[in-house]
Design a protein around this motif. Structure first.
Motif, short mmCIF file in Angstrom:
data_model
loop_
_atom_site.label_atom_id
_atom_site.label_comp_id
_atom_site.label_asym_id
_atom_site.label_seq_id
_atom_site.Cartn_x
_atom_site.Cartn_y
_atom_site.Cartn_z
N THR A 32 0.87 -1.17 0.00
CA THR A 32 0.00 0.00 0.00
C THR A 32 0.91 1.23 0.00
O THR A 32 1.97 1.20 0.59
N THR A 36 -1.40 6.52 1.32
CA THR A 36 -2.64 5.83 1.70
C THR A 36 -2.62 5.49 3.18
O THR A 36 -3.62 5.70 3.89
N ARG A 45 -9.55 8.62 5.14
CA ARG A 45 -9.97 7.68 4.09
C ARG A 45 -10.06 6.27 4.62
O ARG A 45 -9.49 5.92 5.64
N VAL A 47 -9.50 2.21 3.19
CA VAL A 47 -8.76 1.48 2.17
C VAL A 47 -9.63 0.30 1.75
O VAL A 47 -10.62 -0.01 2.40
#
Length: 137
Positions: A32, A36, A45, A47
């Motif tokens: 990742t 992120t 956010r 994932v």
């Protein structure tokens, strides 16, 4: 939803820091990006499910370990259930254990549906899957 993002982010960050790991290292090991991971930890956010599994694997925790307690309320497992599960798992090969882990993580809704089938339906499903596996259409 923001509370959930913040909770998951804080838990991931806490587990990462307890391992003295940077966001870049966690990103690399979990396939990742570092940005992120940073966004996840800041609660900005979510994932993908696969990425979350990879992140948890690297951190050495389960998916439910990063979720708020109210998401885990239906997961109370008795000591007797744990003991039975451990006995079954101890008897399996490494390959079979990995297969079960994959099925549980990725196909739990399907497993629940299969479990609710009656014996005739299960027999038909087994025959159908066997025919596919043996290329007998």
């Amino acid at each position: 939803m923001n509370e959930l993002k913040n909770h998951i982010g804080k838990k991931v960050k806490s587990y990462r820091k307890s391992l003295n790991m940077t966001t870049a290292e966690l990103g690399r090991l979990s396939k990742t990006s570092q940005s992120t991971i940073s966004g996840l930890e800041r609660g900005e956010r979510f994932v993908t499910f696969d990425s979350m599994i990879d992140i948890c694997d690297v951190l050495g925790v389960g998916l439910y370990d990063v979720l708020p307690p109210e998401y885990n309320k239906n997961l109370k497992v008795t000591d007797e259930s744990k003991e039975k599960s451990n006995i079954i798992l101890d008897r399996l090969s490494v390959d079979d254990t990995e297969l079960i882990e994959n099925l549980v993580i990725n196909y739990m809704p399907l497993l629940r549906i299969i479990n609710e089938l009656d014996s005739t339906q299960k027999k038909h499903l087994t025959m159908f899957l066997s025919s596919i596996a043996n290329n007998k259409y």
